[in-house]
Design an enzyme around this catalytic site. Structure first.
Site, PDB file in Angstrom:
ATOM      1  N   GLY A  41       0.831  -1.204   0.000  1.00 38.89           N
ATOM      2  CA  GLY A  41       0.000   0.000   0.000  1.00 38.89           C
ATOM      3  C   GLY A  41       0.864   1.252   0.000  1.00 38.89           C
ATOM      4  O   GLY A  41       1.696   1.424   0.878  1.00 38.89           O
ATOM      5  N   GLY A  83      -0.209   4.527   0.112  1.00 40.91           N
ATOM      6  CA  GLY A  83      -0.875   5.746   0.557  1.00 40.91           C
ATOM      7  C   GLY A  83       0.124   6.535   1.398  1.00 40.91           C
ATOM      8  O   GLY A  83       1.337   6.326   1.318  1.00 40.91           O
ATOM      9  N   PHE A  84      -0.397   7.439   2.229  1.00 39.35           N
ATOM     10  CA  PHE A  84       0.525   8.248   3.023  1.00 39.35           C
ATOM     11  C   PHE A  84       1.381   7.401   3.957  1.00 39.35           C
ATOM     12  O   PHE A  84       2.580   7.625   4.088  1.00 39.35           O
ATOM     13  CB  PHE A  84      -0.249   9.300   3.815  1.00 39.35           C
ATOM     14  CG  PHE A  84      -0.560  10.494   2.988  1.00 39.35           C
ATOM     15  CD1 PHE A  84       0.416  11.442   2.752  1.00 39.35           C
ATOM     16  CD2 PHE A  84      -1.797  10.658   2.406  1.00 39.35           C
ATOM     17  CE1 PHE A  84       0.160  12.546   1.962  1.00 39.35           C
ATOM     18  CE2 PHE A  84      -2.065  11.755   1.610  1.00 39.35           C
ATOM     19  CZ  PHE A  84      -1.090  12.705   1.390  1.00 39.35           C
ATOM     20  N   GLY A  85       0.775   6.385   4.618  1.00 38.24           N
ATOM     21  CA  GLY A  85       1.524   5.556   5.549  1.00 38.24           C
ATOM     22  C   GLY A  85       2.667   4.825   4.870  1.00 38.24           C
ATOM     23  O   GLY A  85       3.839   4.946   5.256  1.00 38.24           O
ATOM     24  N   GLU A 139     -17.767  18.427   2.783  1.00 37.12           N
ATOM     25  CA  GLU A 139     -17.052  19.023   1.664  1.00 37.12           C
ATOM     26  C   GLU A 139     -17.780  18.768   0.339  1.00 37.12           C
ATOM     27  O   GLU A 139     -17.883  19.655  -0.505  1.00 37.12           O
ATOM     28  CB  GLU A 139     -15.611  18.503   1.630  1.00 37.12           C
ATOM     29  CG  GLU A 139     -14.803  19.111   2.778  1.00 37.12           C
ATOM     30  CD  GLU A 139     -13.401  18.545   2.947  1.00 37.12           C
ATOM     31  OE1 GLU A 139     -12.529  19.284   3.424  1.00 37.12           O
ATOM     32  OE2 GLU A 139     -13.174  17.364   2.622  1.00 37.12           O
ATOM     33  N   ASP A 191      -4.948   3.972   8.256  1.00 38.24           N
ATOM     34  CA  ASP A 191      -6.369   3.697   8.488  1.00 38.24           C
ATOM     35  C   ASP A 191      -6.640   2.237   8.840  1.00 38.24           C
ATOM     36  O   ASP A 191      -7.671   1.924   9.427  1.00 38.24           O
ATOM     37  CB  ASP A 191      -7.186   4.039   7.224  1.00 38.24           C
ATOM     38  CG  ASP A 191      -7.271   5.539   6.989  1.00 38.24           C
ATOM     39  OD1 ASP A 191      -6.675   6.294   7.780  1.00 38.24           O
ATOM     40  OD2 ASP A 191      -7.933   5.942   6.028  1.00 38.24           O
TER      41      ASP A 191
END
Lengths: 426, 426
Positions: A17, A19-21, A176, A305
């Site tokens: 993964g 993503g940010f992590g 949003e 997450d």
């Protein structure tokens, strides 16, 4: 075929993964004597906080995504593979891919969450969620098609229904989305139609709990509701959704017939977590140790997450980018310590605050030591989001698009792609 | 439900298709006492000359497309409808839509062409063509996935096959695609992979005729071939494709196993032409009168790629934007004359020249009175394409993307969207 342990003495760190992590973990291991493999089933890192802007035609997919291998191309101890992990075997230290397998010395699982329907997966068809670029383009298609269909609809009642947008879930994404849809209908679309008045579009935000932005302080929720009301969004609170069908949505005892229904209400963990055979929380997240390892496995970490870890206040850490980034860096640090034979350290989250926007020049900010809203919060929101976007090109283009939208009331990406005759919604 | 003739005395001009022809016809009727309806099955006008740049990850879809209703929003005598026309009845002056029908006083058909496989529609699956944004995104997905799959492929022969790109058709689109693929493999991708060397990718351009760019003068074809060779593109001439299957492509007596095969070889008219019941040419285009009307119907015009009309030299006018734009304006002029009871005038094409690019800082230009190639032709190409792009925002962003790509050797839109496990090609 992809076992790389034999190739060299350096331990093999497998990151699933990007993503940010996952990405920040890989970057924090630059220069270390480890061999890193990053696998992801997408070729791009996605800046999820701005995904709703793709869904509402403000930004293009390319503006908030960047190829993972381009981000990591200069880091010589990393290789990037486009692959989908389907299972993890913690005992034999192996990750099964859809087409092969790969072994590791250290594992970092960072596959995140996806939207979930509380056991009602049949709702997805009528109320799509927002996690990937494809999701965003589908939302964009439905939103823009609703206006087009209304323009051609002779029946007034049906026209009103087509111009009703129902957003389910009053967290940051729902707020949003609702703000952005109200804004495009009132400010952008309004000049371009002859039969309908897009400004009459009804935008309804439905929240099961007692207030929008439930994770924010009370007074900021109130300010957000006021900003939404100014944009013409109706916020229904304490309004649980009980059914969603092709024809209608039931919210408490009310029935809504909306041309477009969007889901921003719940998430569940990536299904990879179930293959671990360890204890998960109700949303399917892994209950990790304070050092972010999987209980009983000092060489396997879960971050972002996908991890369920309590913060200082005893409540689970929120599923936001700063948590993932800090955990990614922390795990890199722990792997460095493990390589040196040192004990792992527990993770502590440093909360830098929360931000949410509600349309043009309005936002709420909670930095802990200070809470504020309005233009200043919006400016802070702009700054933080530009700062964390990856790549100079994306920063420049997004800044340009925002400035352009701000001054011209236009949107850059009002494209309907895919089949216009595909059923967009009810 | 959409008959608008009764509403007012002003004649109703129905324009089907908002490409260059339809759009310029609508614009040229601004201020006239007519009611114009523009229908298109897309909500956006597409700048097709740059579509190959979306297919090769240089530009985003939003950069070369603009909502039709935004383009025409200030022109009060126009309404825009998102609708798909399925048949035309010239006698009753009616166009059948997929969901309704619409009558006209004057009809302008401008639905263009799509790619065609010379009776081998089964080839499309293995060799997709390039006409819409969806086509471009599919090409982009296949090109980028080929590199990703090669990076994970242990078998060397298979890896070489995955890195073979076969482009069928040596016209401008084929030449531009081949040049752009060679360029991204040699200059952009080359830093980002660990196992493969993307610079070793084989790019083969196949042309059935004796030279590439057959519609250009001989010496410019030769220059284009030289530029292609410098980029590492193999141009096979006099090489007809005889079969395309999942496994291989037969070109003359050669068999090519290519990971990615792209089609740029042939077009056929929009199927709407067949519903007219008039004489069509071999490609299904309407053989129009010199005044661009359909024979026997003074109130129905066909323009752009859908029309077959001979130029001064007796050869059919090429399917390029300038022809469509000039025909759009001419038909507007003829409708104005018809409204005044004046006779229609024949169309004359003013040829401003042709341009094609072959990668970084190389192009060929034929302006009739002058032919040139190299950097100057490339600069002319940049200028002309920016000039005809619609919308300041798109012009600005495209200029930025080109400058960015020129100086950094990066590409802005290297995203794979859609399912990575979907079979990309052989």
């Amino acid at each position: 075929m992809m076992d790389t342990r034999g190739q060299s003495e350096a331990p093999h760190v497998l990151i699933v993964g990007a993503g940010f992590g996952g990405l920040y973990a890989a970057k924090a291991l630059a220069g270390e004597l480890v061999r890193i493999t990053v696998i992801d089933r997408r070729n791009h890192h996605l800046f999820q906080p701005l995904l709703y802007q793709v869904a509402t035609a403000a930004l293009s997919p390319g503006d908030i995504a960047h190829p993972i291998r381009a981000i990591l191309s200069r880091q010589k101890n990393v290789r990037v593979l486009l692959a989908e992990a389907s299972a993890v075997n913690l005992q034999s230290k192996k990750v099964t891919l859809r087409d092969g397998e790969i072994t590791y010395d250290y594992l970092i699982l960072a596959t995140g969450v996806r939207h979930a329907y509380f056991g009602h997966n049949e709702w997805e068809k009528w109320a799509p969620g927002l996690k990937s670029l494809e999701d965003a383009l589908e939302m964009r298609r439905r939103i823009l098609l609703a206006f087009e269909k209304a323009e051609r609809e002779p029946d007034e009642k049906r026209r009103r229904e087509l111009l009703t947008f129902l957003i389910i879930g009053g967290g940051p994404t729902g707020v949003e989305l609702a703000g952005a849809i109200a804004e495009i209908s009132r400010q952008v679309m309004v000049r371009d139609f002859r039969t309908i008045d897009p400004g009459e579009a009804q935008v309804i935000l439905v929240e099961g709990g007692p207030r929008v932005l439930p994770s924010y302080p009370d007074d900021l929720s109130a300010k957000a509701e006021k900003s939404l009301a100014q944009l013409g969004v109706q916020a229904w609170k304490g309004a649980p959704v009980t059914s969603i069908s092709e024809k209608e949505v039931r919210v408490g005892d009310r029935i809504v017939v909306a041309g477009t229904t969007l889901w921003a209400a719940g998430v569940e963990a990536s299904p990879l977590a179930r293959s671990l055979g360890v204890k998960l929380d109700r949303a399917g997240r892994v209950l990790v140790e304070p050092d972010l390892t999987i209980p009983g496995h000092h060489d396997a970490f879960v971050i972002g997450d996908l991890a369920d870890l309590a913060g200082k206040d005893g409540k689970p850490l929120p599923g936001v980018c700063p948590v993932a980034i800090q955990q990614g860096r922390h795990v890199a640090h722990n792997i460095r310590r493990a390589c040196q034979g040192k004990p792992l350290r527990p993770f502590e989250y440093f909360d830098k605050g929360s931000l949410a926007t509600i349309g043009r020049a309005a936002a709420v900010a909670d930095f802990g030591w200070i809470k504020f809203s309005g233009f200043l919060a919006w400016a802070a929101w702009l700054f933080v989001h530009i700062f964390f976007l990856i790549g100079f090109r994306n920063r420049f283009v997004v800044m340009f698009e925002w400035a352009w939208a701000y001054f011209t009331f236009q949107r850059a990406a009002r494209l309907i792609t895919g089949d216009i005759n595909a059923r967009p919604s009810s």
